[in-house]
Motif scaffolding. Structure first.
Motif, PDB file in Angstrom:
ATOM      1  N   ILE A  29       0.744  -1.260   0.004  1.00 33.90           N
ATOM      2  CA  ILE A  29      -0.130   0.077  -0.033  1.00 33.90           C
ATOM      3  C   ILE A  29       0.793   1.292   0.016  1.00 33.90           C
ATOM      4  CG2 ILE A  29      -0.312  -0.072   2.471  1.00 33.90           C
ATOM      5  CD1 ILE A  29      -3.135   0.712  -0.035  1.00 33.90           C
ATOM      6  N   LEU A  30       2.203   1.231   0.492  1.00 35.10           N
ATOM      7  CA  LEU A  30       2.990   2.388   0.873  1.00 35.10           C
ATOM      8  C   LEU A  30       3.444   2.631  -0.777  1.00 35.10           C
ATOM      9  CD1 LEU A  30       4.732   2.135   4.167  1.00 35.10           C
ATOM     10  CD2 LEU A  30       2.477   3.049   3.550  1.00 35.10           C
ATOM     11  N   ASN A  31       3.505   1.706  -1.728  1.00 36.27           N
ATOM     12  CA  ASN A  31       3.799   2.030  -3.167  1.00 36.27           C
ATOM     13  C   ASN A  31       2.756   2.668  -3.942  1.00 36.27           C
ATOM     14  OD1 ASN A  31       6.439   0.814  -2.372  1.00 36.27           O
ATOM     15  ND2 ASN A  31       5.684  -1.190  -2.682  1.00 36.27           N
ATOM     16  N   ASN A  32       1.657   2.581  -3.362  1.00 37.38           N
ATOM     17  CA  ASN A  32       0.443   3.249  -4.195  1.00 37.38           C
ATOM     18  C   ASN A  32       0.194   4.846  -3.745  1.00 37.38           C
ATOM     19  OD1 ASN A  32       0.385   0.794  -4.975  1.00 37.38           O
ATOM     20  ND2 ASN A  32      -1.828   0.490  -4.668  1.00 37.38           N
ATOM     21  N   VAL A  33      -0.672   5.407  -4.910  1.00 37.49           N
ATOM     22  CA  VAL A  33      -1.186   6.636  -4.421  1.00 37.49           C
ATOM     23  C   VAL A  33      -2.461   6.487  -4.191  1.00 37.49           C
ATOM     24  CG1 VAL A  33       0.754   8.034  -5.439  1.00 37.49           C
ATOM     25  CG2 VAL A  33      -1.072   7.326  -6.799  1.00 37.49           C
ATOM     26  N   LEU A  34      -3.164   7.567  -3.345  1.00 35.09           N
ATOM     27  CA  LEU A  34      -4.675   7.499  -3.213  1.00 35.09           C
ATOM     28  C   LEU A  34      -5.239   8.217  -4.221  1.00 35.09           C
ATOM     29  CD1 LEU A  34      -7.051   6.882  -1.218  1.00 35.09           C
ATOM     30  CD2 LEU A  34      -6.427   8.846  -0.067  1.00 35.09           C
ATOM     31  N   THR A  68      -6.532   3.095  -4.397  1.00 29.41           N
ATOM     32  CA  THR A  68      -5.169   3.515  -4.443  1.00 29.41           C
ATOM     33  C   THR A  68      -4.531   2.609  -5.567  1.00 29.41           C
ATOM     34  OG1 THR A  68      -4.305   1.523  -2.959  1.00 29.41           O
ATOM     35  CG2 THR A  68      -5.149   3.452  -2.145  1.00 29.41           C
ATOM     36  N   LEU A  69      -3.512   3.006  -6.173  1.00 30.32           N
ATOM     37  CA  LEU A  69      -3.116   2.628  -7.690  1.00 30.32           C
ATOM     38  C   LEU A  69      -1.503   2.625  -7.399  1.00 30.32           C
ATOM     39  CD1 LEU A  69      -5.406   4.236 -10.105  1.00 30.32           C
ATOM     40  CD2 LEU A  69      -5.443   1.911  -9.287  1.00 30.32           C
ATOM     41  N   PRO A  70      -0.776   2.137  -8.247  1.00 30.66           N
ATOM     42  CA  PRO A  70       0.460   2.015  -8.114  1.00 30.66           C
ATOM     43  C   PRO A  70       1.245   3.157  -8.360  1.00 30.66           C
ATOM     44  CG  PRO A  70      -0.198  -0.366  -9.077  1.00 30.66           C
ATOM     45  CD  PRO A  70      -1.210   0.711  -8.785  1.00 30.66           C
ATOM     46  N   ALA A  71       1.862   3.894  -7.968  1.00 30.27           N
ATOM     47  CA  ALA A  71       2.324   5.239  -8.020  1.00 30.27           C
ATOM     48  C   ALA A  71       3.179   5.295  -9.207  1.00 30.27           C
ATOM     49  CB  ALA A  71       3.165   5.767  -6.913  1.00 30.27           C
ATOM     50  N   LYS A  72       4.277   4.644  -9.327  1.00 28.08           N
ATOM     51  CA  LYS A  72       5.082   4.484 -10.597  1.00 28.08           C
ATOM     52  C   LYS A  72       4.434   4.455 -11.712  1.00 28.08           C
ATOM     53  CE  LYS A  72       9.705   3.047 -12.024  1.00 28.08           C
ATOM     54  NZ  LYS A  72      11.033   2.128 -11.822  1.00 28.08           N
ATOM     55  N   ALA A  93     -15.861  -3.849  -8.116  1.00 30.48           N
ATOM     56  CA  ALA A  93     -15.834  -5.335  -7.847  1.00 30.48           C
ATOM     57  C   ALA A  93     -14.555  -6.041  -8.133  1.00 30.48           C
ATOM     58  CB  ALA A  93     -16.890  -5.928  -8.842  1.00 30.48           C
ATOM     59  N   THR A  94     -13.859  -5.353  -8.870  1.00 28.63           N
ATOM     60  CA  THR A  94     -12.298  -5.992  -9.120  1.00 28.63           C
ATOM     61  C   THR A  94     -11.168  -5.022  -8.501  1.00 28.63           C
ATOM     62  OG1 THR A  94     -12.307  -4.742 -11.348  1.00 28.63           O
ATOM     63  CG2 THR A  94     -13.039  -7.015 -11.541  1.00 28.63           C
ATOM     64  N   ILE A  95     -11.743  -3.863  -8.111  1.00 28.54           N
ATOM     65  CA  ILE A  95     -10.740  -3.011  -7.106  1.00 28.54           C
ATOM     66  C   ILE A  95      -9.685  -2.485  -8.461  1.00 28.54           C
ATOM     67  CG2 ILE A  95      -9.402  -2.252  -5.231  1.00 28.54           C
ATOM     68  CD1 ILE A  95     -10.536  -4.722  -3.753  1.00 28.54           C
ATOM     69  N   SER A  96     -10.338  -1.959  -9.471  1.00 29.17           N
ATOM     70  CA  SER A  96      -9.396  -1.679 -10.659  1.00 29.17           C
ATOM     71  C   SER A  96      -9.661  -0.289 -11.051  1.00 29.17           C
ATOM     72  CB  SER A  96      -9.218  -2.638 -11.722  1.00 29.17           C
ATOM     73  OG  SER A  96     -10.477  -2.897 -12.275  1.00 29.17           O
ATOM     74  N   ALA A  97      -8.852   0.428 -11.915  1.00 24.41           N
ATOM     75  CA  ALA A  97      -9.247   1.730 -12.380  1.00 24.41           C
ATOM     76  C   ALA A  97      -9.078   1.660 -14.004  1.00 24.41           C
ATOM     77  CB  ALA A  97      -8.342   2.695 -11.665  1.00 24.41           C
ATOM     78  N   THR A  98      -9.755   2.111 -14.703  1.00 24.22           N
ATOM     79  CA  THR A  98      -9.871   2.360 -16.119  1.00 24.22           C
ATOM     80  C   THR A  98      -9.670   3.766 -16.333  1.00 24.22           C
ATOM     81  OG1 THR A  98     -11.059   0.343 -16.655  1.00 24.22           O
ATOM     82  CG2 THR A  98     -10.695   1.866 -18.467  1.00 24.22           C
ATOM     83  N   ASP A 112      -7.609  -1.548  -2.053  1.00 23.24           N
ATOM     84  CA  ASP A 112      -8.631  -0.780  -1.339  1.00 23.24           C
ATOM     85  C   ASP A 112      -8.381   0.460  -0.959  1.00 23.24           C
ATOM     86  OD1 ASP A 112     -10.801  -0.522   0.761  1.00 23.24           O
ATOM     87  OD2 ASP A 112     -11.926  -1.671  -0.946  1.00 23.24           O
ATOM     88  N   SER A 113      -8.830   1.424  -0.965  1.00 23.26           N
ATOM     89  CA  SER A 113      -8.457   2.769  -0.111  1.00 23.26           C
ATOM     90  C   SER A 113      -8.611   2.581   1.384  1.00 23.26           C
ATOM     91  CB  SER A 113      -9.308   3.896  -0.769  1.00 23.26           C
ATOM     92  OG  SER A 113     -10.892   3.481  -0.223  1.00 23.26           O
TER      93      SER A 113
END
Length: 311
Positions: A29-34, A68-72, A93-98, A112-113
């Protein structure tokens, strides 16, 4: 969540928040951005458990939410997009972003946030406001003197010493000390030892904008809030040395110099001094024959390069 933002705003927010992404962490989670809606703005945030940064940008909100998504990966993708409108839609449902922008689109798996460590601060200490330009200048004038050695954590910070209507910023590394002062709108006393690295991030985030920065403190942390950002960082535990005992009360020699000429002379001498422990010798001579102007000569010496002299 379903929102639309401008690509240039999105990448700027990612760059600002990215300064707080953990470089090496076993917690994914620390490698992600909210990414979270906040009224009519989009919040982009990162937290490495020592420093948290939140950046806010305008957006069009069709449906509120957070992920939250991978920052890099996210920064690299958004940075390569054209300067157009970016649409972001979350599938809970899939905890994904398009993400879609013109002919480009991708789907990124997130976390998940609810697992994101939100930086929080309960203001029960010092509260003040400072103009951003003055604060940036004070950080620049002192931050260079802070130590980089992790074995001496108290020297890795910049001391904010509030004394009545004056705020002193002080940094030292055991060999040099830098101090500057700012006026404040409060009448109280207190000291904060703030990591110099966090304050350097603050300088970058503020950039050239002219605004007031609100500073709030609690027992263990401090926050800096501007028009479109907030930075929260942990205070350094420990006692900063009494700098007032280090600075001499009296001086045997006083010299007044033109800053630009002095800086240029030091840079020239450094070409020869940098290979011999970066030592420069200053020779000060008083004026002669009634001349009110004296002479300062700077020597830089290196066995390989020879001798340089700047006057």
């Amino acid at each position: 969540m379903k929102v639309a933002v401008l690509q240039e705003n999105f990448i700027q927010a990612l760059n600002h928040a990215g300064k707080a992404v953990a470089s090496r962490s076993t917690l994914p989670i620390l490698n992600n951005v909210l990414i979270e809606t906040n009224g009519d703005r989009l919040k982009v945030a990162a937290n490495n458990l020592e420093t948290g940064i939140e950046a806010f940008i305008p957006c069009q909100v069709q449906e509120a939410g957070a992920i939250t998504l991978p920052a890099k990966l996210l920064s690299n993708f958004i940075g390569m997009l054209p300067p157009e409108r970016v649409e972001l839609e979350i599938d809970p449902a899939t905890i994904s972003a398009t993400l879609r922008c013109g002919r480009h689109h991708c789907t990124i798996k997130g976390i998940d946030s609810s697992e994101f460590p939100y930086p929080a601060i309960a203001p029960n200490g010092i509260e003040l406001q400072l103009p951003s330009a003055e604060l940036k200048r004070a950080i620049k004038l002192t931050g260079f003197a802070a130590a980089k050695d992790e074995a001496r954590p108290t020297f890795q910070g910049i001391l904010f010493a509030i004394d009545g209507d004056k705020l002193n910023l002080v940094a030292a590394d055991g060999f040099r000390l830098s101090k500057t002062s700012l006026g404040t709108d409060i009448d109280q006393a207190g000291q904060l030892l703030i990591p110099a690295a966090a304050l350097a991030k603050l300088r970058d985030i503020v950039g050239e904008s002219e605004q007031f920065i609100k500073i709030l403190t609690s027992e263990r942390s401090v926050s800096f809030t501007g028009e479109d950002f907030r930075l929260v960082t942990q205070l350094i535990e420990g006692q900063f040395p009494d700098y007032t005992r280090i600075v001499p009360k009296n001086f045997s020699t006083t010299t007044t110099l033109e800053t630009k000429l002095f800086a240029g002379a030091v840079k020239l001498a450094n070409l020869f001094a940098r290979d011999s422990a970066n030592i420069a010798i200053l020779k000060i001579e008083p004026g002669q024959n009634g001349d009110s102007f004296g002479r300062l000569t700077i020597f830089g010496d290196s066995a390989e390069l020879g001798n340089s002299q700047s006057t």
